[in-house]
Design a protein around this motif. Structure first.
Motif, PDB file in Angstrom:
ATOM      1  N   HIS A  39      10.070   4.375   5.363  1.00  0.00           N
ATOM      2  CA  HIS A  39       9.066   3.887   6.508  1.00  0.00           C
ATOM      3  C   HIS A  39       7.760   4.791   6.413  1.00  0.00           C
ATOM      4  CE1 HIS A  39      12.000   1.401   8.268  1.00  0.00           C
ATOM      5  NE2 HIS A  39      12.824   2.392   8.495  1.00  0.00           N
ATOM      6  N   LEU A  40       7.818   5.926   5.916  1.00  0.00           N
ATOM      7  CA  LEU A  40       6.592   6.660   6.157  1.00  0.00           C
ATOM      8  C   LEU A  40       5.524   6.114   4.980  1.00  0.00           C
ATOM      9  CD1 LEU A  40       5.043   9.096   6.743  1.00  0.00           C
ATOM     10  CD2 LEU A  40       6.101  10.506   4.719  1.00  0.00           C
ATOM     11  N   GLU A  41       6.173   5.816   3.850  1.00  0.00           N
ATOM     12  CA  GLU A  41       5.203   5.158   2.975  1.00  0.00           C
ATOM     13  C   GLU A  41       4.775   3.846   3.348  1.00  0.00           C
ATOM     14  OE1 GLU A  41       4.081   6.325  -0.027  1.00  0.00           O
ATOM     15  OE2 GLU A  41       5.022   8.404   0.758  1.00  0.00           O
ATOM     16  N   GLN A  42       5.512   3.115   4.105  1.00  0.00           N
ATOM     17  CA  GLN A  42       4.970   1.900   4.609  1.00  0.00           C
ATOM     18  C   GLN A  42       3.839   2.053   5.538  1.00  0.00           C
ATOM     19  OE1 GLN A  42       8.375  -0.045   5.878  1.00  0.00           O
ATOM     20  NE2 GLN A  42       9.092  -0.653   3.841  1.00  0.00           N
ATOM     21  N   ALA A  43       4.211   3.150   6.544  1.00  0.00           N
ATOM     22  CA  ALA A  43       3.158   3.377   7.514  1.00  0.00           C
ATOM     23  C   ALA A  43       1.809   3.890   6.958  1.00  0.00           C
ATOM     24  CB  ALA A  43       3.571   4.489   8.229  1.00  0.00           C
ATOM     25  N   LYS A  44       1.946   4.803   5.922  1.00  0.00           N
ATOM     26  CA  LYS A  44       0.646   5.275   5.135  1.00  0.00           C
ATOM     27  C   LYS A  44      -0.028   4.070   4.567  1.00  0.00           C
ATOM     28  CE  LYS A  44       2.679   9.869   3.589  1.00  0.00           C
ATOM     29  NZ  LYS A  44       2.475  10.484   2.434  1.00  0.00           N
ATOM     30  N   THR A  45       0.711   3.040   3.999  1.00  0.00           N
ATOM     31  CA  THR A  45       0.051   1.792   3.380  1.00  0.00           C
ATOM     32  C   THR A  45      -0.503   1.085   4.504  1.00  0.00           C
ATOM     33  OG1 THR A  45       1.395   1.704   1.777  1.00  0.00           O
ATOM     34  CG2 THR A  45       0.444  -0.401   2.193  1.00  0.00           C
ATOM     35  N   ARG A  46      -0.092   0.944   5.884  1.00  0.00           N
ATOM     36  CA  ARG A  46      -0.594   0.183   6.833  1.00  0.00           C
ATOM     37  C   ARG A  46      -1.921   1.032   7.425  1.00  0.00           C
ATOM     38  NH1 ARG A  46       4.718  -0.599   8.367  1.00  0.00           N
ATOM     39  NH2 ARG A  46       4.511   1.149  10.215  1.00  0.00           N
ATOM     40  N   VAL A  47      -1.845   2.259   7.449  1.00  0.00           N
ATOM     41  CA  VAL A  47      -3.020   3.063   7.802  1.00  0.00           C
ATOM     42  C   VAL A  47      -4.255   2.836   7.077  1.00  0.00           C
ATOM     43  CG1 VAL A  47      -3.960   5.324   8.050  1.00  0.00           C
ATOM     44  CG2 VAL A  47      -1.615   4.788   8.991  1.00  0.00           C
ATOM     45  N   LYS A  48      -3.929   2.863   5.581  1.00  0.00           N
ATOM     46  CA  LYS A  48      -4.971   2.788   4.493  1.00  0.00           C
ATOM     47  C   LYS A  48      -5.394   1.242   4.728  1.00  0.00           C
ATOM     48  CE  LYS A  48      -3.209   5.997   1.297  1.00  0.00           C
ATOM     49  NZ  LYS A  48      -2.923   6.070  -0.283  1.00  0.00           N
ATOM     50  N   GLN A  49      -4.644   0.187   5.032  1.00  0.00           N
ATOM     51  CA  GLN A  49      -5.279  -1.207   5.055  1.00  0.00           C
ATOM     52  C   GLN A  49      -6.055  -1.341   6.376  1.00  0.00           C
ATOM     53  OE1 GLN A  49      -1.144  -3.153   4.990  1.00  0.00           O
ATOM     54  NE2 GLN A  49      -1.399  -3.298   2.587  1.00  0.00           N
ATOM     55  N   SER A  50      -5.474  -0.579   7.252  1.00  0.00           N
ATOM     56  CA  SER A  50      -6.348  -0.696   8.571  1.00  0.00           C
ATOM     57  C   SER A  50      -7.932   0.045   8.493  1.00  0.00           C
ATOM     58  CB  SER A  50      -5.617   0.038   9.842  1.00  0.00           C
ATOM     59  OG  SER A  50      -4.412  -0.753   9.810  1.00  0.00           O
ATOM     60  N   PHE A  51      -7.904   1.205   7.951  1.00  0.00           N
ATOM     61  CA  PHE A  51      -9.071   1.909   7.537  1.00  0.00           C
ATOM     62  C   PHE A  51     -10.014   1.049   6.679  1.00  0.00           C
ATOM     63  CE2 PHE A  51      -7.376   5.430   9.549  1.00  0.00           C
ATOM     64  CZ  PHE A  51      -8.538   6.222   9.771  1.00  0.00           C
ATOM     65  N   ALA A  52      -9.345   0.294   5.687  1.00  0.00           N
ATOM     66  CA  ALA A  52     -10.363  -0.758   4.779  1.00  0.00           C
ATOM     67  C   ALA A  52     -10.683  -1.851   5.317  1.00  0.00           C
ATOM     68  CB  ALA A  52      -9.403  -1.033   3.666  1.00  0.00           C
ATOM     69  N   ALA A  53      -9.910  -2.350   6.417  1.00  0.00           N
ATOM     70  CA  ALA A  53     -10.313  -3.503   7.174  1.00  0.00           C
ATOM     71  C   ALA A  53     -11.301  -2.907   8.282  1.00  0.00           C
ATOM     72  CB  ALA A  53      -9.137  -4.080   8.050  1.00  0.00           C
ATOM     73  N   ALA A  54     -11.189  -1.751   8.727  1.00  0.00           N
ATOM     74  CA  ALA A  54     -12.408  -1.451   9.592  1.00  0.00           C
ATOM     75  C   ALA A  54     -13.531  -1.345   8.958  1.00  0.00           C
ATOM     76  CB  ALA A  54     -11.827  -0.169  10.336  1.00  0.00           C
ATOM     77  N   LEU A  55     -13.426  -0.623   7.852  1.00  0.00           N
ATOM     78  CA  LEU A  55     -14.878  -0.683   7.102  1.00  0.00           C
ATOM     79  C   LEU A  55     -15.453  -1.810   6.880  1.00  0.00           C
ATOM     80  CD1 LEU A  55     -13.977   1.976   4.567  1.00  0.00           C
ATOM     81  CD2 LEU A  55     -15.489   2.499   6.128  1.00  0.00           C
ATOM     82  N   LYS A  56     -14.749  -2.933   6.474  1.00  0.00           N
ATOM     83  CA  LYS A  56     -15.192  -4.304   6.363  1.00  0.00           C
ATOM     84  C   LYS A  56     -15.716  -5.068   7.580  1.00  0.00           C
ATOM     85  CE  LYS A  56     -12.236  -5.449   2.401  1.00  0.00           C
ATOM     86  NZ  LYS A  56     -10.999  -6.110   1.884  1.00  0.00           N
ATOM     87  N   LYS A  57     -15.112  -4.468   8.763  1.00  0.00           N
ATOM     88  CA  LYS A  57     -15.623  -4.968   9.870  1.00  0.00           C
ATOM     89  C   LYS A  57     -17.013  -4.131  10.459  1.00  0.00           C
ATOM     90  CE  LYS A  57     -11.208  -7.273  11.007  1.00  0.00           C
ATOM     91  NZ  LYS A  57     -10.075  -7.245  11.799  1.00  0.00           N
ATOM     92  N   GLY A  58     -17.529  -3.458   9.899  1.00  0.00           N
ATOM     93  CA  GLY A  58     -18.751  -2.704  10.268  1.00  0.00           C
ATOM     94  C   GLY A  58     -18.370  -1.327  10.434  1.00  0.00           C
TER      95      GLY A  58
END
Length: 88
Positions: A39-58
């Protein structure tokens, strides 16, 4: 079998049952740890994806750094100012 042999076997079985209970407790604790790590690894992956998406959104990296980083930084070890080399 004799009564004495039956008693010995019963005592051994009781001891073995206690050992198996302890082994079961360990197995359940290890399984819970494995699940938590997954679960921790999945959460870390989601956090990284969210940060990457935020960068793409400005969002800028500096802005995102203020709210948290997807990777934890290890604090530097503090030195006490003493040297470990021989000074003559």
């Amino acid at each position: 079998m004799s009564e004495a042999a039956d008693r010995i076997l019963e005592q051994l079985q009781a001891q073995n049952n206690l050992r198996m209970e302890a082994a079961n407790d360990i197995a359940q604790a290890v399984a819970a740890l494995v699940d938590a790590e997954q679960h921790l690894e999945q959460a870390k992956t989601r956090v990284k994806q969210s940060f990457a998406a935020a960068l793409k959104k400005g969002w800028t990296q500096a802005e995102l750094n203020k709210i948290g980083s997807p990777t934890r930084r290890r604090p530097r070890k503090k030195t006490n100012g003493t040297s470990t080399s021989d000074e003559s």
